[in-house]
Design a protein around this motif. Sequence first.
Motif, PDB file in Angstrom:
ATOM      1  N   GLU A 127      -4.369   1.519   9.605  1.00  0.00           N
ATOM      2  CA  GLU A 127      -2.975   1.318   9.259  1.00  0.00           C
ATOM      3  C   GLU A 127      -2.840   1.057   7.754  1.00  0.00           C
ATOM      4  N   ALA A 128      -3.764   0.239   7.252  1.00  0.00           N
ATOM      5  CA  ALA A 128      -3.734  -0.087   5.828  1.00  0.00           C
ATOM      6  C   ALA A 128      -3.945   1.180   4.999  1.00  0.00           C
ATOM      7  N   VAL A 159      -7.909  -0.189  -0.340  1.00  0.00           N
ATOM      8  CA  VAL A 159      -8.849   0.114   0.726  1.00  0.00           C
ATOM      9  C   VAL A 159      -9.608   1.391   0.412  1.00  0.00           C
ATOM     10  N   GLU A 199      -0.743   3.003   5.067  1.00  0.00           N
ATOM     11  CA  GLU A 199       0.199   2.342   4.173  1.00  0.00           C
ATOM     12  C   GLU A 199      -0.098   2.679   2.716  1.00  0.00           C
ATOM     13  N   GLU A 244      -6.095  -1.924  12.167  1.00  0.00           N
ATOM     14  CA  GLU A 244      -5.436  -2.433  10.968  1.00  0.00           C
ATOM     15  C   GLU A 244      -5.938  -1.739   9.721  1.00  0.00           C
ATOM     16  N   GLU A 245      -7.227  -1.459   9.743  1.00  0.00           N
ATOM     17  CA  GLU A 245      -7.796  -0.795   8.585  1.00  0.00           C
ATOM     18  C   GLU A 245      -7.178   0.586   8.424  1.00  0.00           C
TER      19      GLU A 245
END
Lengths: 253, 253
Positions: free
Chosen positions: A224-225, A250, A228, A221-222
């Motif tokens: 992915e973030a 992030v 993004e 997720e990190e």
Amino acid sequence: MATGRTHRPATRSRGIPEATVARLPLYLRALTALSERSVPTVSSEELAAAAGVNSAKLRKDFSYLGSYGTRGVGYDVEYLVYQISRELGLTQDWPVVIVGIGNLGAALANYGGFASRGFRVAALIDADPAMAGKPVAGIPVQHTDDLEKIIKDNGVSIGVIATPAGAAQQVCDRLVAAGVTSILNFAPTVLSVPDGVDVRKVDLSIELQILAFHEQRKAGEEAEAVLEAEAAAAAAKETGKGPDGDVPAVMPA
Amino acid sequence: MATGRTHRPATRSRGIPEATVARLPLYLRALTALSERSVPTVSSEELAAAAGVNSAKLRKDFSYLGSYGTRGVGYDVEYLVYQISRELGLTQDWPVVIVGIGNLGAALANYGGFASRGFRVAALIDADPAMAGKPVAGIPVQHTDDLEKIIKDNGVSIGVIATPAGAAQQVCDRLVAAGVTSILNFAPTVLSVPDGVDVRKVDLSIELQILAFHEQRKAGEEAEAVLEAEAAAAAAKETGKGPDGDVPAVMPA
DNA sequence: CCATCTTTGTGCATGCATTCACAAAGACAT
DNA sequence: ATGTCTTTGTGAATGCATGCACAAAGATGG
């Protein structure tokens, strides 16, 4: 089950939900700590915090045991300790045998919390003749040959299996045949037992694998973030507009 | 969570249910055993039996991973081992530290299944200076003072706490501060951690207490059944009619 | 004795998990 | 090809667990 019925048809069993039963020991521990500090009463809110659950759940759990609280005040600590102990069957003495005295078995034998609450290590059993007679945690290890006799002489109904995986089912069968009806299994195997025998499993490697799953998910997720965020930055550059404010900031690894 | 969001709003997470995740290691173990016996394919029915679950549940579990089976045939063992391993994050190496090298910590360090599946014991840590340097399971124990450095140097994200209850929260705090985001806790305490850190708990004494509950319930039901049988017998004697056939036959203890 | 304030106990709504049961998919033989 | 037979993948039904939110209970102070 001794009657031959697998599930007797809900006859009277006051039916405490399994999820609740699993939390009672947690409450009991928190309450015991309060009791030692001589705290007389506790609210559902405080106790829930100490046990790491939410207060509505705790109150509902207690409601299955009866109405032991006083509105406007809370619960009487001593009384509740007694009620939960009784409900869990800890007011009586449970002799326990540990089979397989390797590293883990020895650790279990030495584990203090074992003896503390109604449980008593009645015997340690190992298949290695060289271990026989050697004291572990002050208790002499006995040989597997005497397993049946040990179970019967001590009226043991709870057995702990800490053998290698390969031996577990066989040990389990012998325990059950000798009269044990509850088993705590540390060996990484699925045990098959007849109806009426309860098995609980503690498995190191499974717990770690579950953690690894979540760990990976977090990492994913990190990443992915980050993607993004980069995409958003690129888009912003492209269109001249800023990010939509919903993308968390992030630090790129 | 690194992003500061507790639950990111279902963004893309393929959302494998927690209950399924908890069973994947079970399937994986059964599959690995099959793989070692060079079994090429397995049906949901067979695999479910080996893992100790029912086949519908297994199929639904696998359906969350994708469609890896072949209708009329079953699942390819090797392929499934790979898919589950990947899903669980076991295709990468997870360095782990164990804190608290008493009986239990030593047992964990020696536990083979640990190393087998992607997990590597990167360090053993204990607060006792006398332990420092002593090898356990071939790994020298290091002192708690160096905890932060050890975590960072080894890129550890999973920590195992096997300390006494009193030290657990403090150790936990230090692990988390140093960057650990998953914790397996063997100490009988509720740990409090910030969002984004996963904690799993293994608690001997809780497991035993749950067994005791069921054990007591069984004993109670048996006694109750005896009473019922006696009452029925008495009633039969009274009225001259036989029992209604729904009362199980029991041997009085 | 009344008003207020706290905290329990629980009805209700929601969501997750399990299980059933069957249509669709594919293998395999003819 | 076609039909049969096995086994998957999944909609739908049911059951269990959680959490909200509030009425009822009781303490406490005036």
